[in-house]
Design an enzyme around this catalytic site. Structure first.
Site, PDB file in Angstrom:
ATOM      1  N   GLY A  14       0.835  -1.205   0.000  1.00  0.00           N
ATOM      2  CA  GLY A  14       0.000   0.000   0.000  1.00  0.00           C
ATOM      3  C   GLY A  14       0.864   1.246   0.000  1.00  0.00           C
ATOM      4  O   GLY A  14       2.099   1.167   0.026  1.00  0.00           O
ATOM      5  N   ILE A  16       1.416   3.620   2.289  1.00  0.00           N
ATOM      6  CA  ILE A  16       2.290   3.829   3.463  1.00  0.00           C
ATOM      7  C   ILE A  16       3.370   2.743   3.505  1.00  0.00           C
ATOM      8  O   ILE A  16       4.554   3.026   3.721  1.00  0.00           O
ATOM      9  CB  ILE A  16       1.475   3.816   4.779  1.00  0.00           C
ATOM     10  CG1 ILE A  16       0.477   4.983   4.787  1.00  0.00           C
ATOM     11  CG2 ILE A  16       2.391   3.888   5.996  1.00  0.00           C
ATOM     12  CD1 ILE A  16      -0.492   4.973   5.958  1.00  0.00           C
ATOM     13  N   VAL A 129      -0.958   1.127  12.898  1.00  0.00           N
ATOM     14  CA  VAL A 129      -1.165   2.344  12.101  1.00  0.00           C
ATOM     15  C   VAL A 129      -2.549   2.303  11.448  1.00  0.00           C
ATOM     16  O   VAL A 129      -3.241   3.313  11.335  1.00  0.00           O
ATOM     17  CB  VAL A 129      -0.062   2.471  11.023  1.00  0.00           C
ATOM     18  CG1 VAL A 129      -0.326   3.655  10.094  1.00  0.00           C
ATOM     19  CG2 VAL A 129       1.316   2.598  11.673  1.00  0.00           C
ATOM     20  N   ASN A 131      -6.334   2.102  10.509  1.00  0.00           N
ATOM     21  CA  ASN A 131      -7.461   2.678  11.250  1.00  0.00           C
ATOM     22  C   ASN A 131      -8.639   1.729  11.435  1.00  0.00           C
ATOM     23  O   ASN A 131      -8.854   0.866  10.597  1.00  0.00           O
ATOM     24  CB  ASN A 131      -7.933   3.940  10.525  1.00  0.00           C
ATOM     25  CG  ASN A 131      -7.062   5.112  10.909  1.00  0.00           C
ATOM     26  OD1 ASN A 131      -6.690   5.279  12.057  1.00  0.00           O
ATOM     27  ND2 ASN A 131      -6.717   5.923   9.914  1.00  0.00           N
ATOM     28  N   ASP A 159      -0.128  13.037  14.119  1.00  0.00           N
ATOM     29  CA  ASP A 159      -0.896  14.171  14.655  1.00  0.00           C
ATOM     30  C   ASP A 159       0.027  15.110  15.434  1.00  0.00           C
ATOM     31  O   ASP A 159      -0.066  16.329  15.322  1.00  0.00           O
ATOM     32  CB  ASP A 159      -2.020  13.644  15.556  1.00  0.00           C
ATOM     33  CG  ASP A 159      -2.842  12.589  14.834  1.00  0.00           C
ATOM     34  OD1 ASP A 159      -3.469  12.927  13.824  1.00  0.00           O
ATOM     35  OD2 ASP A 159      -2.815  11.415  15.252  1.00  0.00           O
ATOM     36  N   HIS A 187      -6.842   8.649  17.604  1.00  0.00           N
ATOM     37  CA  HIS A 187      -6.391   9.151  16.298  1.00  0.00           C
ATOM     38  C   HIS A 187      -7.638   9.294  15.413  1.00  0.00           C
ATOM     39  O   HIS A 187      -7.970   8.428  14.612  1.00  0.00           O
ATOM     40  CB  HIS A 187      -5.379   8.204  15.654  1.00  0.00           C
ATOM     41  CG  HIS A 187      -5.154   8.537  14.204  1.00  0.00           C
ATOM     42  ND1 HIS A 187      -4.504   9.676  13.816  1.00  0.00           N
ATOM     43  CD2 HIS A 187      -5.529   7.933  13.062  1.00  0.00           C
ATOM     44  CE1 HIS A 187      -4.483   9.742  12.488  1.00  0.00           C
ATOM     45  NE2 HIS A 187      -5.107   8.689  12.017  1.00  0.00           N
TER      46      HIS A 187
END
Ligand code: NAX
Length: 326
Positions: A14, A16, A129, A131, A159, A187
């Protein structure tokens, strides 16, 4: 030379994952003297793309890269790993409710927690990481009964980095002048980017900024930065997310040099947060583990912001309760 460390990355093909693998192999996470063996894990549908990523890793001839294992089998992928970065997650599809997304991802992370429990090194460090990161960490840890909860952390460093940068832009100073910016909670857009304890060149930052900017611009901008990037780029944050994962694990593994870094960690009940929620708090890392920064004074405004994000995490946990072993 040190013996190689095995690092697993899920979602390795992916956006990231692609950035993260390159930087890991270049020694940016674990240091320029630490050889690595990468375990790149993907879904069967993405294995072809992953083969391309592996070719590129080979073509970089990274001196610290001692091998790459590419697989769509989690048990194989997590075998003997020292660190695992869980990036791969199901994206929100058309018509999918937040609850459905939570549930679909919780199943992925429950399975990964069980696999880590069976085959990873006993002192593995896991960074989530994908979500919803905080709740995915809770689910993974709950399904890994032979590992300590503290071995699982979730990422709010992106963030924090965003908040530090916004403050540096406002005050026209270097990011390295700024310390003790905190991200509390989830997050998500309920997170609380807190400048009450922030220092600029060793002096309080808060008297240098007005309330209106802080409450009406800074806080919402950091909370919604992910959406702002998607709007501009047509894709979600990738290089900055991989960079934050590098920062998070480098500080956790090698030490944060006394600096506070926000990490979502299992709550110990401090700051009025229910034990067992993964809630972002300031931590210092002596090297290998984290310690929460405790007993900070919390004013009324901060307390209400921290409570809002706590409530959201309770709701998320309740939505995945069926996947938490008794
Ligand atoms: P991409 O869709 O580009 O990549 C995700 C990859 O994960 C895909 O290649 C997919 O095949 C793979 N995957 C899905 N399920 C898998 C599984 N069960 N096992 C292994 N691989 C699996 O998304 P990308 O932009 O890389 O984002 C990945 C995740 O990071 C998303 O959940 C995203 O929401 C989350 N983010 C978290 C951030 C944070 O600060 N905690 C910030 C950035 C990012 O939004």
């Amino acid at each position: 030379m040190l013996p190689p460390l095995r690092v697993a990355v899920t979602g390795a093909a992916g956006q990231i994952g692609y950035q993260l693998l390159m930087r890991l192999a270049a020694g940016e996470m674990l240091g320029k003297h630490q050889p690595v063996i990468l375990h790149a894990i993907e879904t069967p549908q993405a294995i072809k793309a992953l083969r391309g990523v592996v070719m590129e890793l080979e073509d970089c001839a990274f001196p610290l890269l001692r091998g790459v294992l590419a697989t769509d089998q989690v048990e194989k992928g997590f075998g003997d790993v020292n660190l695992a970065v869980l990036v791969g997650a199901r994206p929100r599809g058309p018509g999918m409710e937040r609850r459905d997304l939570l549930s679909a991802n919780a199943q992925i992370f429950a399975e990964q927690g069980r696999a880590l429990n069976r085959v990873a090194q006993r002192d593995v460090r896991v960074l989530v990481v994908g979500n919803p990161a905080n709740t995915n960490a809770l689910v993974a840890a709950a399904n890994a009964p032979d590992l300590w909860e503290e071995q699982f952390t979730a990422m709010t460093r992106l963030d924090q980095n965003r908040a530090v940068s916004q403050l540096a832009l406002k005050l026209q100073c270097a990011v390295t002048d700024i310390e003790r910016v905190i991200i509390w909670g989830n997050h998500s857009n309920t997170q609380y980017p807190d400048l009450s304890h922030a220092l600029v060149r060793g002096e309080w930052a808060r008297p240098r900024i007005d309330d209106a900017w802080y409450r009406n611009e800074f806080i919402p901008r950091v909370q919604k930065r992910g959406a702002e990037v998607i709007e501009a780029r047509g894709a979600s944050s990738a290089a900055s997310a991989a960079n934050a994962a590098i920062d998070h694990l480098r500080d956790l593994w090698l030490g944060s040099g006394g600096r506070w870094q926000s990490m979502s960690v299992p709550s110990d009940g401090s700051y009025g947060v229910d034990a067992g929620l993964w809630y972002s708090v300031p931590c210092v890392c002596p090297g290998g583990h984290f310690r929460r920064v405790l007993d900070l004074p919390i004013d009324e405004f901060s307390a209400s912001m921290m409570e809002r994000t706590r409530k959201e995490l309770v709701e998320e946990r309740d939505a995945v309760r069926h996947l938490l072993p008794k």
